[in-house]
Design a protein around this motif. Structure first.
Motif, PDB file in Angstrom:
ATOM      1  N   UNK A 189       8.000 -15.588  -0.492  1.00 30.99           N
ATOM      2  CA  UNK A 189       8.464 -15.754   0.890  1.00 30.99           C
ATOM      3  C   UNK A 189       7.576 -14.959   1.838  1.00 30.99           C
ATOM      4  N   UNK A 190       6.312 -15.359   1.993  1.00 31.19           N
ATOM      5  CA  UNK A 190       5.352 -14.554   2.771  1.00 31.19           C
ATOM      6  C   UNK A 190       5.703 -14.429   4.248  1.00 31.19           C
ATOM      7  N   UNK A 191       6.342 -15.453   4.829  1.00 29.52           N
ATOM      8  CA  UNK A 191       6.663 -15.420   6.252  1.00 29.52           C
ATOM      9  C   UNK A 191       7.746 -14.394   6.584  1.00 29.52           C
ATOM     10  N   UNK A 192       8.605 -14.114   5.637  1.00 34.95           N
ATOM     11  CA  UNK A 192       9.681 -13.149   5.853  1.00 34.95           C
ATOM     12  C   UNK A 192       9.456 -11.862   5.054  1.00 34.95           C
ATOM     13  N   UNK A 193       8.205 -11.633   4.679  1.00 35.68           N
ATOM     14  CA  UNK A 193       7.888 -10.480   3.821  1.00 35.68           C
ATOM     15  C   UNK A 193       8.280  -9.156   4.477  1.00 35.68           C
ATOM     16  N   UNK A 194       7.942  -9.009   5.761  1.00 35.50           N
ATOM     17  CA  UNK A 194       8.232  -7.746   6.455  1.00 35.50           C
ATOM     18  C   UNK A 194       9.733  -7.501   6.547  1.00 35.50           C
ATOM     19  N   UNK A 195      10.494  -8.565   6.773  1.00 38.44           N
ATOM     20  CA  UNK A 195      11.954  -8.414   6.871  1.00 38.44           C
ATOM     21  C   UNK A 195      12.585  -8.171   5.502  1.00 38.44           C
ATOM     22  N   UNK A 196      12.016  -8.792   4.482  1.00 40.23           N
ATOM     23  CA  UNK A 196      12.584  -8.643   3.133  1.00 40.23           C
ATOM     24  C   UNK A 196      12.235  -7.311   2.493  1.00 40.23           C
ATOM     25  N   UNK A 197      11.145  -6.663   2.952  1.00 40.84           N
ATOM     26  CA  UNK A 197      10.721  -5.374   2.400  1.00 40.84           C
ATOM     27  C   UNK A 197      10.607  -4.350   3.528  1.00 40.84           C
ATOM     28  N   UNK A 198      11.734  -3.981   4.139  1.00 37.64           N
ATOM     29  CA  UNK A 198      11.674  -2.980   5.208  1.00 37.64           C
ATOM     30  C   UNK A 198      11.315  -1.605   4.665  1.00 37.64           C
ATOM     31  N   UNK A 199      10.909  -0.733   5.546  1.00 37.38           N
ATOM     32  CA  UNK A 199      10.496   0.620   5.146  1.00 37.38           C
ATOM     33  C   UNK A 199      11.617   1.354   4.422  1.00 37.38           C
ATOM     34  N   UNK A 230       0.820  -1.203   0.000  1.00 35.55           N
ATOM     35  CA  UNK A 230       0.000   0.000   0.000  1.00 35.55           C
ATOM     36  C   UNK A 230       0.862   1.265   0.000  1.00 35.55           C
ATOM     37  N   UNK A 231       2.074   1.172   0.516  1.00 33.31           N
ATOM     38  CA  UNK A 231       3.000   2.295   0.416  1.00 33.31           C
ATOM     39  C   UNK A 231       3.271   2.614  -1.053  1.00 33.31           C
ATOM     40  N   UNK A 232       3.498   1.594  -1.856  1.00 35.16           N
ATOM     41  CA  UNK A 232       3.722   1.794  -3.287  1.00 35.16           C
ATOM     42  C   UNK A 232       2.448   2.274  -3.989  1.00 35.16           C
ATOM     43  N   UNK A 233       1.305   1.704  -3.607  1.00 40.43           N
ATOM     44  CA  UNK A 233       0.038   2.125  -4.215  1.00 40.43           C
ATOM     45  C   UNK A 233      -0.236   3.593  -3.903  1.00 40.43           C
ATOM     46  N   UNK A 234       0.058   4.020  -2.680  1.00 43.51           N
ATOM     47  CA  UNK A 234      -0.120   5.418  -2.312  1.00 43.51           C
ATOM     48  C   UNK A 234       0.757   6.337  -3.139  1.00 43.51           C
ATOM     49  N   UNK A 235       2.000   5.918  -3.374  1.00 46.51           N
ATOM     50  CA  UNK A 235       2.900   6.711  -4.207  1.00 46.51           C
ATOM     51  C   UNK A 235       2.456   6.720  -5.664  1.00 46.51           C
ATOM     52  N   UNK A 236       1.888   5.609  -6.116  1.00 46.81           N
ATOM     53  CA  UNK A 236       1.345   5.568  -7.474  1.00 46.81           C
ATOM     54  C   UNK A 236       0.176   6.539  -7.612  1.00 46.81           C
ATOM     55  N   UNK A 237      -0.673   6.608  -6.603  1.00 45.92           N
ATOM     56  CA  UNK A 237      -1.790   7.564  -6.628  1.00 45.92           C
ATOM     57  C   UNK A 237      -1.282   8.998  -6.632  1.00 45.92           C
ATOM     58  N   UNK A 238      -0.225   9.261  -5.855  1.00 42.14           N
ATOM     59  CA  UNK A 238       0.358  10.598  -5.851  1.00 42.14           C
ATOM     60  C   UNK A 238       0.902  10.955  -7.236  1.00 42.14           C
ATOM     61  N   UNK A 239       1.583  10.001  -7.871  1.00 40.99           N
ATOM     62  CA  UNK A 239       2.083  10.218  -9.226  1.00 40.99           C
ATOM     63  C   UNK A 239       0.942  10.510 -10.192  1.00 40.99           C
TER      64      UNK A 239
END
Length: 311
Positions: free
Chosen positions: A127-137, A59-68
Motif C-alpha cells: 500500500x505505497x500510497x498510504x505508507x506514511x499513514x500506515x507507518x506513523x512515527x 531508515x528509522x529502523x535501519x538507524x536503530x539496527x546500526x545502533x544495535x
C-alpha cells in the motif's frame, strides 16, 4: 567433585589459538573489523539523522539496527582484542554475566527489529500510497521500544537461569566469549527445566520472529505479483533485497548455533559461526544497506561535499 557456581570467581577464555603469532594476526584482523564496524554504523546513523530524505520509517529502523550493531559489537570485541594480546585470559564471573546478558538482549532485540522491518517493507509495497499513514512515527517508536523490551526481558530470563547452574571442574571456556553452549558444557548437570527454558526462548525470540518475517515476505511476493510492470516488480524487490540478505545471514547463523545448544555442540565449527554473527555481521550491515541504496549514496556525497567546503 561438584561445586556450586557461587564459588566461581572467574572464567578463562581460551579464545581462538595459543600461537602468539596467530594471536597477533587475529588482533590486527579483529581491530580492523571493529574499526570498520564503528565507522560504518556511525556514518549511517549520522546520515539518517542529518539528511531529511532519509527521515522515513525504513531508515528509522535501519538507524536503530546500526545502533544495535554498534552496541552489539562493543560487547564482544574489546575483550576479544585483550585476549589476543594479553597473557591474562580471565574474565570475572560478574564480567561474564554482564557480557552474556547484554549479548543475549541485543541479539534478541535485533531479531524483533528485523521482524518489524519486514512489516515495514510489506506495508510499503502492498500500500505505497498510504505508507506514511500506515507507518506513523508513533508506531515505529513503539516497534523499537517493544524490540528492546522483549529482547532484554528474555535475556534476563536466560541469564538468571544460566548463571544459577552448578559449574564443575575447570572454569575454562574454550571459546572467545561467554555464551550458552560453552557454559552449558561446564555445568555439572543440565536439568530438563533449563533445556525447556532454552527451547522456549529460542521459539519466542528467534523462531517466532523468523516465522513472522517469512509470512510478511509471502505477502510481499503476492503483492509484487499483482504489479503489472516489470520495472515496478524490480523496484519492489530491490527495496526488500537488503533486508532479506541481512535476515538470511543473521537468522541462519543464530539458528545454526542454538537449535541444539548442548548435545551437538562442535567447538571449532561453532566458533567460526559465532565469529560471523558477533563480529562480521555488524560490520556488513552498513554495507548491505548502503551499497545498493541510492538515497544513502546521495546523502553520503552530500556529507562529503559539505565537509570539503568547510575545509
Amino acid at each position: 567433585m561438584e561445586r556450586s557456581n557461587h564459588t566461581v570467581t572467574e572464567f578463562i577464555l581460551l579464545g581462538f589459538t595459543t600461537d602468539p603469532v596467530m594471536q597477533l594476526v587475529l588482533f590486527v584482523l579483529f581491530l580492523g573489523v571493529y574499526s570498520l564496524t564503528l565507522v560504518g554504523n556511525s556514518t549511517l546513523i549520522v546520515l539518517i539523522c542529518n539528511d531529511s530524505r532519509l527521515h522515513t520509517p525504513m531508515y528509522f529502523f535501519i538507524g536503530n539496527l546500526s545502533f544495535l550493531d554498534l552496541w552489539y559489537s562493543s560487547v564482544y570485541t574489546p575483550k576479544i582484542l585483550m585476549t589476543c594480546i594479553s597473557e591474562d585470559k580471565s574474565i570475572s564471573f560478574a564480567g561474564c554475566l554482564c557480557q552474556f546478558f547484554f549479548s543475549a538482549g541485543l541479539a534478541y532485540s535485533e531479531c524483533y527489529l528485523l521482524a518489524a522491518m519486514a512489516y515495514d517493507r510489506y506495508v510499503a509495497i502492498s500500500n505505497p500510497l498510504l505508507y506514511a499513514q500506515a507507518m506513523p512515527t508513533r508506531l515505529c517508536i513503539c516497534f523499537v521500544i517493544y524490540s528492546y523490551t522483549g529482547g532484554f526481558v528474555n535475556a534476563l530470563i536466560l541469564t538468571s537461569n544460566t548463571f544459577t547452574l552448578d559449574f564443575c571442574g575447570d572454569d575454562v571456556i574454550d571459546d572467545f566469549f561467554c555464551d550458552v553452549p560453552p557454559l552449558v558444557k561446564l555445568a555439572c548437570d543440565v536439568e530438563r527445566s533449563y533445556q525447556a527454558v532454552l527451547y522456549f526462548l529460542l521459539a519466542s525470540n528467534v523462531i517466532c520472529p523468523a516465522t513472522l518475517i517469512l509470512a510478511f515476505y509471502l505477502f510481499i511476493i503476492a503483492a509484487v505479483l499483482r504489479i503489472r510492470s516489470s520495472r515496478g516488480c524490480r523496484k519492489a524487490f530491490s527495496t526488500c533485497s537488503s533486508h532479506l540478505i541481512s535476515v538470511t545471514l543473521y537468522y541462519g547463523s543464530i539458528l545454526y548455533i542454538y537449535s541444539c545448544p548442548s548435545s551437538s555442540y562442535s567447538l571449532e565449527r561453532d566458533k567460526m559461526v559465532s565469529t560471523f554473527y558477533t563480529l562480521l555481521f555488524p560490520m556488513l550491515n552498513p554495507m548491505i544497506y548502503s551499497l545498493r541504496n541510492k538515497d544513502v549514496k546521495a546523502a553520503l556525497r552530500k556529507l562529503f561535499t559539505l565537509a570539503q567546503s568547510e575545509v
